[in-house]
Design a protein around this motif. Structure first.
Motif, PDB file in Angstrom:
ATOM      1  N   ASN A  22      44.453  32.924  48.032  1.00 51.49           N
ATOM      2  CA  ASN A  22      45.075  33.251  46.752  1.00 51.49           C
ATOM      3  C   ASN A  22      44.307  32.509  45.659  1.00 51.49           C
ATOM      4  OD1 ASN A  22      46.700  33.061  44.372  1.00 51.49           O
ATOM      5  ND2 ASN A  22      48.503  33.631  45.547  1.00 51.49           N
ATOM      6  N   GLU A  24      44.071  31.716  41.953  1.00 47.60           N
ATOM      7  CA  GLU A  24      44.971  31.742  40.799  1.00 47.60           C
ATOM      8  C   GLU A  24      44.320  32.433  39.596  1.00 47.60           C
ATOM      9  OE1 GLU A  24      47.827  28.718  38.205  1.00 47.60           O
ATOM     10  OE2 GLU A  24      46.080  27.927  39.248  1.00 47.60           O
ATOM     11  N   TRP A  25      44.907  33.553  39.180  1.00 50.81           N
ATOM     12  CA  TRP A  25      44.463  34.326  38.024  1.00 50.81           C
ATOM     13  C   TRP A  25      42.950  34.540  38.013  1.00 50.81           C
ATOM     14  CZ3 TRP A  25      47.324  37.602  35.793  1.00 50.81           C
ATOM     15  CH2 TRP A  25      48.696  37.377  35.673  1.00 50.81           C
ATOM     16  N   ASN A  27      41.666  37.226  37.714  1.00 49.94           N
ATOM     17  CA  ASN A  27      41.440  38.250  36.693  1.00 49.94           C
ATOM     18  C   ASN A  27      40.930  37.670  35.379  1.00 49.94           C
ATOM     19  OD1 ASN A  27      41.679  41.048  35.801  1.00 49.94           O
ATOM     20  ND2 ASN A  27      43.355  40.327  34.506  1.00 49.94           N
ATOM     21  N   GLU A  73      45.813  37.796  44.387  1.00 47.08           N
ATOM     22  CA  GLU A  73      45.582  37.625  42.946  1.00 47.08           C
ATOM     23  C   GLU A  73      44.136  37.962  42.592  1.00 47.08           C
ATOM     24  OE1 GLU A  73      47.303  34.453  40.674  1.00 47.08           O
ATOM     25  OE2 GLU A  73      48.846  34.050  42.175  1.00 47.08           O
ATOM     26  N   ASP A  76      42.159  42.535  38.280  1.00 46.00           N
ATOM     27  CA  ASP A  76      42.974  43.733  38.037  1.00 46.00           C
ATOM     28  C   ASP A  76      42.140  45.019  38.121  1.00 46.00           C
ATOM     29  OD1 ASP A  76      45.201  45.217  37.343  1.00 46.00           O
ATOM     30  OD2 ASP A  76      44.957  44.907  35.186  1.00 46.00           O
ATOM     31  N   THR A 109      50.750  44.235  37.906  1.00 44.94           N
ATOM     32  CA  THR A 109      50.920  42.809  37.613  1.00 44.94           C
ATOM     33  C   THR A 109      49.635  42.105  37.215  1.00 44.94           C
ATOM     34  OG1 THR A 109      50.539  42.188  39.922  1.00 44.94           O
ATOM     35  CG2 THR A 109      52.797  42.726  39.303  1.00 44.94           C
ATOM     36  N   GLN A 111      47.373  41.517  39.147  1.00 45.82           N
ATOM     37  CA  GLN A 111      46.993  40.772  40.352  1.00 45.82           C
ATOM     38  C   GLN A 111      46.952  41.757  41.512  1.00 45.82           C
ATOM     39  OE1 GLN A 111      50.071  37.814  40.757  1.00 45.82           O
ATOM     40  NE2 GLN A 111      49.306  36.545  39.090  1.00 45.82           N
ATOM     41  N   LYS A 165      53.589  44.555  44.533  1.00 43.26           N
ATOM     42  CA  LYS A 165      52.204  44.513  44.996  1.00 43.26           C
ATOM     43  C   LYS A 165      52.174  45.122  46.393  1.00 43.26           C
ATOM     44  CE  LYS A 165      51.358  40.233  42.438  1.00 43.26           C
ATOM     45  NZ  LYS A 165      52.732  40.034  41.923  1.00 43.26           N
ATOM     46  N   HIS A 186      51.136  40.123  49.491  1.00 40.27           N
ATOM     47  CA  HIS A 186      51.534  39.189  48.441  1.00 40.27           C
ATOM     48  C   HIS A 186      53.007  39.465  48.157  1.00 40.27           C
ATOM     49  CE1 HIS A 186      50.618  37.191  44.276  1.00 40.27           C
ATOM     50  NE2 HIS A 186      51.366  36.438  45.057  1.00 40.27           N
ATOM     51  N   SER A 346      41.681  26.862  42.598  1.00 45.10           N
ATOM     52  CA  SER A 346      42.969  27.553  42.672  1.00 45.10           C
ATOM     53  C   SER A 346      44.072  26.561  43.006  1.00 45.10           C
ATOM     54  CB  SER A 346      42.928  28.656  43.743  1.00 45.10           C
ATOM     55  OG  SER A 346      44.158  29.349  43.811  1.00 45.10           O
TER      56      SER A 346
END
Length: 357
Positions: A22, A24-25, A27, A73, A76, A109, A111, A165, A186, A346
């Protein structure tokens, strides 16, 4: 970046390293054309700029040396952005073997769940199973972009459940011809976002846990069908849950992890030693895959949220699991700069599975 403690045993037969991570963001590290924002602009991570997070991710992904990674995540996909373009640009920038990317159903989302893999080691295709449900939903295990009809409240009235998701279902074939079914997950977050008082905190927490458990029941129903078909199944991802993680678990009797593992039932069990350790421990000794800052307490909190669960036939091959924890893994600590990179990259740490097929 490899050390003896992180590399794989070259004496074994066809060997597959699968990862789950995972980011984190992720995107926030790309523009709309999928180009890396390798600069000093702010990332979505506290006190970590975009260039630093990207560089840290490059270190981590190279250290993993995985044949494929299920990325949670991931960047996008929408009318203006492409997960695949962004991830393949990232792989090219940092010279990764995992240079081919794919996704399944998109989410709303920002993600996505994505699969980044080495096309020399395996092939993969998005292969969703189950029938599409009608507008009023369907029980059991409809296709993951549909709606599940399930009585969540025990009041005899069915509710409609939809994945925010949808899990990524993959048919994977290794270079040696071994076939695997992978499901990237997720699950619903249980965090009570929007709560302004104690009553709202309790209400939202219960609603979110109910939704998370419904998603896990849906997922387990799909797993049951694949096991019955004789498939080799791997379920991997961030479940936003772990045994004993919060007090609301007692209201429902078990965690979502126990449901997907098949524990406490006559279902064929999946296997994940980290989950089993957490379920069997009666003290605070348990693995962790995520590290969060708790502002009210002014301290970090660790939790076991990320899992790689395998079917019995794969468990019989005695695979090796690893949580790439920056403080608890001697191999990680021995690799120069890797611990710092994991902390910058992350709020979750990767989990890998080494499988000798």
């Amino acid at each position: 970046m490899k050390t003896d403690q992180l590399s794989r045993d070259p004496s074994k037969p066809e060997q597959l390293r699968l990862g789950c991570y995972n980011v984190e963001w992720f995107n926030a590290l790309f523009d709309d054309r999928g180009r890396l924002l390798d600069d000093d602009g702010p990332s979505a991570r506290y006190q970590v700029n975009r260039g630093k997070q990207l560089a840290a991710l490059g270190v981590v992904f190279n250290a993993l040396d995985a044949d494929a990674v299920m990325i949670i995540e991931a960047p996008d996909t929408n009318a203006h952005r492409s997960t695949v373009t962004a991830l393949e640009a990232f792989a090219a920038k940092y010279g990764l073997r995992t240079r081919r990317a794919m996704i399944g159903y998109t989410s709303d989302t920002e993600q996505e769940i994505a699969f980044l893999y080495d096309p020399d080691k395996l092939s993969a295709q998005h292969d969703p199973l189950g029938d599409p449900a009608p507008s009023h939903g369907a029980p059991g295990a409809p296709r993951f972009d549909s709606q599940l009809r399930l009585d969540l409240n025990g009041d005899g009235i069915d509710d409609l459940v939809r994945f925010s998701k949808p899990p990524l279902e993959l048919a994977v074939t290794t270079a040696g011809g071994h076939k695997l079914r992978l499901i990237g997950v997720h699950a619903k977050s249980k965090a009570p976002h929007g709560a302004t008082n104690d009553a709202a905190y309790k209400r939202i927490s219960i609603e979110n846990r109910r939704k998370q458990l419904a998603e896990c029941l849906w997922l387990r129903a799909r797993v049951d069908r694949q096991l019955a078909a004789g498939d080799s199944v791997i379920v991997l991802g961030d479940f936003n849950d772990g045994p004993g993680l919060d007090e609301f678990e007692k209201l429902f009797g078990r965690s979502g992890i126990e449901i997907v593992l098949g524990q406490g039932s006559d279902r064929v069990p999946l296997h994940d030693p980290n989950a089993e350790m957490a379920l069997n421990e009666t003290n605070a000794l348990a693995p962790s895959t995520a590290r969060f800052w708790l502002q009210p307490q002014q301290r970090f909190f660790e939790a076991l949220l990320d899992f790689i669960m395998v079917s019995p036939d794969l468990a019989a091959m005695k695979p090796s699991w690893r949580i790439w924890h920056p403080f608890n893994d001697p191999g990680v600590l021995a690799a120069p700069g890797l611990s710092d990179a994991l902390l910058s990259a992350s709020d979750h740490f990767p989990v890998t599975l080494d499988l000798a097929l």
